[in-house]
Design an enzyme around this catalytic site. Sequence first.
Site, PDB file in Angstrom:
ATOM      1  CG  ASP A   1      -3.123   3.570   2.482  1.00 14.78           C
ATOM      2  OD1 ASP A   1      -2.479   2.583   2.074  1.00 14.78           O
ATOM      3  OD2 ASP A   1      -4.011   3.495   3.354  1.00 14.78           O
TER       4      ASP A   1
ATOM      5  CG  ASP B   1       3.195   0.595   7.755  1.00 15.08           C
ATOM      6  OD1 ASP B   1       2.854  -0.071   6.756  1.00 15.08           O
ATOM      7  OD2 ASP B   1       2.458   0.754   8.730  1.00 15.08           O
TER       8      ASP B   1
ATOM      9  CG  HIS C   1       1.429   3.259  12.296  1.00  9.60           C
ATOM     10  ND1 HIS C   1       0.137   2.844  12.512  1.00  9.60           N
ATOM     11  CD2 HIS C   1       1.793   2.726  11.111  1.00  9.60           C
ATOM     12  CE1 HIS C   1      -0.256   2.072  11.501  1.00  9.60           C
ATOM     13  NE2 HIS C   1       0.743   1.990  10.646  1.00  9.60           N
TER      14      HIS C   1
ATOM     15  CD  GLU D   1      -2.627  -2.067   5.624  1.00  9.25           C
ATOM     16  OE1 GLU D   1      -2.675  -3.095   6.300  1.00  9.25           O
ATOM     17  OE2 GLU D   1      -2.213  -0.981   6.084  1.00  9.25           O
ATOM     18  CD  GLU D   2      -1.272   1.976   7.522  1.00  8.50           C
ATOM     19  OE1 GLU D   2      -1.937   1.546   8.468  1.00  8.50           O
ATOM     20  OE2 GLU D   2      -0.049   1.774   7.393  1.00  8.50           O
TER      21      GLU D   2
ATOM     22  CG  HIS E   1      -0.241   0.006   2.552  1.00 12.71           C
ATOM     23  ND1 HIS E   1       0.077   1.161   3.227  1.00 12.71           N
ATOM     24  CD2 HIS E   1       0.205  -1.004   3.334  1.00 12.71           C
ATOM     25  CE1 HIS E   1       0.663   0.858   4.369  1.00 12.71           C
ATOM     26  NE2 HIS E   1       0.762  -0.446   4.463  1.00 12.71           N
TER      27      HIS E   1
HETATM   28 ZN   LIG Z   1       1.417  -1.167   6.377  1.00 11.18          ZN
END
Ligand SMILES: [Zn+2]
Length: 397
Positions: A76, A107, A368, A141-142, A74
């Site tokens: 995003d 990520d 994150h 995805e997030e 992903h």
């Molecule tokens: Zn991820």
Amino acid sequence: MNPTTDPAAVLTTLIRCPSVTPAEGGALAALETFLAPLGFHVDRPVFSEPGTPDIENLYARISGNGPHLMFAGHTDVVPVGDEASWRHPPFGAEVSNGFIYGRGAVDMKGGIACFVAAVARYIERNGLPKGSVSLLITGDEEGPAVNGTAKLLDWAAKMGETWDAAVVGEPTNPGALGDMIKIGRRGSVSGTIVVTGKQGHAAYPHLADNPVRGIVTLVEALMHPAFDAGTADFQPTNLEVTSIDVGNAATNVIPAKATASFNVRFNDTWTAETIQAEIHNRLDRASTRAILRPDREEPIRFEIEWRDRPSQVFLTCDETLIGVLSKSVEAVTGRMPELSTSGGTSDARFIKDYCPVVEFGLVGQTMHMVDECVSIEDLEMLTRIYERFLADWFETA
Ligand SMILES: [Zn+2]
């Protein structure tokens, strides 16, 4: 050097696209500009659903004859949080002490950058692969994950696409590159119990039914005994009560209603349906012998509301896929990765319905977080792992 073979250059471009879910932010467009010159056919379908934002996705395929390998991920990213507390701007891709900083560095724009660079190097060295390579990249995805990987797989399958194996590039390594390949994931279901009582004066409990007594009894039944002791491939099933709510500010009032929410992460002893049935049984048993007011035993009146879309547990048993990836990791890092099913859910839960899927990417330590970053050395190593995997998988599959 062709900039596409340099994962740091690809990642720098991707980080500078502010693609916080649901915004595309230029990230998929940038990815297309890397992939198209390599010979990929690129589609960017947009999916919609009432109540959720439209989401742009990308599916790119380069074809030879033979088996089909999917790389999934992903573009995003999660929000930056308090931007003032970042030492390096979250969409700046600044380099400091051998690290690239920015939201999505690990990520998982970093994983995508390594995969793009690996394919570019592979093609530069060998020409077209002895099979097909596709990138299945979502922008959702997030977020709600409604207009993302699940629909993209369905869309591609309807066009006749089939896959023999998939690698998801999520950051699977807890501490250092080479730690861990994920070969499965626990399932997840969430629900809320609502207990209805009878409101009354706290000094006259024999005239009321206190739902708090009921919710405590039911929550206790959910938490004990343990659901199982774990299996050969999975840790024990675990239920966490995530909230107990009454919303009653008065100390002299017995409330009318109490609710409790919970989430269960279950192993391959169960399916979503059997774990839900077990929870129903526990609640039914516990509810028959309850005391909601002094000196009176009566059943608890409760309802259970399940959240939509449970995630099923899965375990990948494709020895070629797992073996070739493990050996590629070992060849580059000098370490044999642990095969694990730990952690939360990922989009692999959708892919497993189409082909065997494993996950291996960067180191997850800063995901994150403020000042998310990746070492340039890790980017180089992961690119070499993916390139070796490409070569060996097409040789073996
Ligand atoms: Zn991820």
